[in-house]
Motif scaffolding. Structure first.
Motif, PDB file in Angstrom:
ATOM      1  N   GLU A  18      43.697  36.036  36.447  1.00 37.29           N
ATOM      2  CA  GLU A  18      44.219  36.694  35.245  1.00 37.29           C
ATOM      3  C   GLU A  18      44.906  37.994  35.614  1.00 37.29           C
ATOM      4  O   GLU A  18      44.700  39.046  34.999  1.00 37.29           O
ATOM      5  N   ARG A  19      45.723  37.923  36.653  1.00 37.99           N
ATOM      6  CA  ARG A  19      46.477  39.107  37.065  1.00 37.99           C
ATOM      7  C   ARG A  19      47.587  39.368  36.067  1.00 37.99           C
ATOM      8  O   ARG A  19      48.366  38.476  35.768  1.00 37.99           O
ATOM      9  N   PRO A  20      47.692  40.583  35.562  1.00 39.69           N
ATOM     10  CA  PRO A  20      48.704  40.845  34.546  1.00 39.69           C
ATOM     11  C   PRO A  20      50.098  41.063  35.125  1.00 39.69           C
ATOM     12  O   PRO A  20      51.040  41.279  34.369  1.00 39.69           O
ATOM     13  N   PRO A  40      45.057  36.675  47.845  1.00 39.65           N
ATOM     14  CA  PRO A  40      44.577  37.992  47.438  1.00 39.65           C
ATOM     15  C   PRO A  40      43.057  37.960  47.451  1.00 39.65           C
ATOM     16  O   PRO A  40      42.457  36.915  47.713  1.00 39.65           O
ATOM     17  N   SER A  41      42.433  39.087  47.175  1.00 33.46           N
ATOM     18  CA  SER A  41      40.972  39.077  47.110  1.00 33.46           C
ATOM     19  C   SER A  41      40.518  38.150  45.974  1.00 33.46           C
ATOM     20  O   SER A  41      41.179  38.045  44.946  1.00 33.46           O
ATOM     21  N   ALA A  42      39.381  37.469  46.192  1.00 32.97           N
ATOM     22  CA  ALA A  42      38.950  36.391  45.300  1.00 32.97           C
ATOM     23  C   ALA A  42      38.095  36.908  44.141  1.00 32.97           C
ATOM     24  O   ALA A  42      36.955  36.483  43.946  1.00 32.97           O
ATOM     25  N   ASN A  43      38.658  37.829  43.374  1.00 35.89           N
ATOM     26  CA  ASN A  43      37.961  38.375  42.210  1.00 35.89           C
ATOM     27  C   ASN A  43      38.894  38.358  41.005  1.00 35.89           C
ATOM     28  O   ASN A  43      40.108  38.392  41.175  1.00 35.89           O
ATOM     29  N   PRO A  44      38.334  38.315  39.792  1.00 33.47           N
ATOM     30  CA  PRO A  44      39.204  38.466  38.628  1.00 33.47           C
ATOM     31  C   PRO A  44      39.890  39.830  38.692  1.00 33.47           C
ATOM     32  O   PRO A  44      39.324  40.797  39.215  1.00 33.47           O
ATOM     33  N   ILE A  53      35.661  44.134  41.203  1.00 33.19           N
ATOM     34  CA  ILE A  53      35.435  44.523  42.598  1.00 33.19           C
ATOM     35  C   ILE A  53      35.644  43.335  43.533  1.00 33.19           C
ATOM     36  O   ILE A  53      35.302  42.203  43.210  1.00 33.19           O
ATOM     37  N   SER A  54      36.224  43.612  44.705  1.00 40.77           N
ATOM     38  CA  SER A  54      36.478  42.550  45.678  1.00 40.77           C
ATOM     39  C   SER A  54      35.162  41.942  46.169  1.00 40.77           C
ATOM     40  O   SER A  54      34.187  42.656  46.391  1.00 40.77           O
ATOM     41  N   PRO A  55      35.119  40.612  46.356  1.00 41.24           N
ATOM     42  CA  PRO A  55      33.883  39.921  46.723  1.00 41.24           C
ATOM     43  C   PRO A  55      33.647  39.903  48.232  1.00 41.24           C
ATOM     44  O   PRO A  55      34.556  39.684  49.016  1.00 41.24           O
ATOM     45  N   LEU A  79      35.977  45.577  53.242  1.00 41.18           N
ATOM     46  CA  LEU A  79      37.027  46.412  52.650  1.00 41.18           C
ATOM     47  C   LEU A  79      38.339  45.776  53.080  1.00 41.18           C
ATOM     48  O   LEU A  79      38.417  45.236  54.178  1.00 41.18           O
ATOM     49  N   GLU A  80      39.335  45.798  52.214  1.00 37.72           N
ATOM     50  CA  GLU A  80      40.569  45.073  52.494  1.00 37.72           C
ATOM     51  C   GLU A  80      41.279  45.562  53.762  1.00 37.72           C
ATOM     52  O   GLU A  80      40.984  46.643  54.272  1.00 37.72           O
ATOM     53  N   SER A  81      42.242  44.779  54.197  1.00 36.57           N
ATOM     54  CA  SER A  81      42.976  45.107  55.421  1.00 36.57           C
ATOM     55  C   SER A  81      43.851  46.345  55.238  1.00 36.57           C
ATOM     56  O   SER A  81      44.277  46.663  54.125  1.00 36.57           O
TER      57      SER A  81
END
Ligand code: TXA
Ligand code: MG
Length: 314
Positions: free
Chosen positions: A57-59, A143-147, A151-153, A180-182
């Motif tokens: 649900e990315r806007p 992308p990170s697998a979160n709505p 918060i990133s999973p 934490l992301e790249s």
């Protein structure tokens, strides 16, 4: 949108082959990387990539990172100058993403690059991610697998809590080590720090022998990033009655050659959006009218993109 059963797959050979099969048929698989869990789809498949945005649900359509198993594969999709090669050879596989010039004929979905002429690429270090990429044998957008906005999973359970019912499977490779992301470095001009992340800046600067430029916050803001990808023609939105000199970019059952989705399917419309904006440019269209698009689900991201396209140009 919670109509699927989300399978939790073990990170063994059977699980990895199952996950690769889902990617091949255009499905969504969350998988562990050393940074955070990624929500993966075949980066060449417009509809599959559109489903990532729908599930999250990315806007808005931020460009996504393409994951590949090695530098050689990365070179099919992007061009590397000497500095980019040095970073890739020194650090990959790692929590390091490079934004590079997109190679012509890369075959990547325009939804992955958000229509930009650059692409973000990463070779992850996590064993499960690497095995999945090798077995699938294609580029994976993730992308990170979160709505969106959550918060990133860093565990499979986080993924299921956020996206269960919306994605086909989670490949459970345990807890993410980095969490934490790249780090993202822009390599299309002077090497620029676009996002702090899992690899600290010092060793990157030592490797290059220069100080990284720091992106003003405006460069990473999606609006700024995407503004140079407005179509050349003037854009008018929410048009039910196009003027004779306008070309209609349609949605639903309207009379036009360029229709985002004749059946009114928002996933199909998202998958076609950047491709049809390109067609309008190639045709030299000067006045574009766009059908109303419902502002729900993926429609929000489509409208966000179209509103930017319609905004007065500076
Ligand atoms: O660790 C990570 O990087 C995770 C795992 C799954 O690999 N992925 C991740 O993806 O964080 P995502 O979609 O949440 O972040 C992608 C970032 C966005 O901030 C986007 O703006 C930037 O990468 N990006 C992608 N393509 C770009 C491009 N062509 N130019 C500039 N920035 C880009
Ligand atoms: Mg994220």
């Amino acid at each position: 949108m919670s109509d699927k059963e989300t399978h939790i797959l073990s990170a063994n050979t059977a699980g990895i082959e199952h996950a690769a099969a889902i990617l091949r048929r255009g499905g969504l698989v969350a998988f562990s990387t050393e940074t955070v869990y990624g929500l993966g789809a075949d980066a060449r498949n417009d509809a599959a990539v559109a489903r990532i945005y729908a599930a999250k649900e990315r806007p808005s359509f931020n460009p996504l990172i393409v994951h590949v198993p090695d530098l050689e594969t990365a070179q099919r999709y992007a061009t590397f100058n000497d500095q980019a090669l040095r970073l890739a050879e020194t650090f990959w596989p790692a929590a390091l993403t490079l934004v590079l010039p997109l190679r012509a004929g890369s075959g990547l979905s325009k939804l992955v690059t958000a229509g930009l002429d650059s692409v973000a690429i990463r070779v992850p270090a996590h064993t499960t991610a690497r095995r999945l990429l090798k077995t699938f044998d294609g580029p994976v957008a993730a992308p990170s697998a979160n709505p969106s906005g959550r918060i990133s999973p860093t565990t499979a359970t986080h993924v299921v809590n956020g996206l269960g019912g919306r994605i086909d499977a989670v490949l459970d490779g345990g807890t993410c080590r980095v969490g934490l992301e790249s780090t993202i470095i822009g390599m299309t001009g002077a090497p620029t720090l676009l996002r702090e992340g899992g690899i600290p800046v010092d060793p990157i600067e030592q490797c290059l022998g220069i100080e990284l430029a720091r992106a003003g916050s405006d460069i990473t803001a999606p609006g700024q990033l995407l503004s140079h990808y407005a179509p050349n023609g003037a854009v008018r939105l929410n048009v039910t009655d196009p003027k004779p000199d306008e070309t209609l970019l349609g949605f639903g059952s309207v009379e036009t050659e360029l229709n985002l989705s004749p059946s009114g399917d928002l996933v199909e419309a998202a998958a076609n959006l950047f491709r049809l904006l390109h067609v309008l440019n190639e045709n030299g269209t000067s006045k574009i009218a766009v059908s109303p698009i419902p502002n729900t689900g993926l429609g929000r991201a489509i409208n966000d993109r179209l509103i930017r396209a319609a905004a007065p140009r500076g």
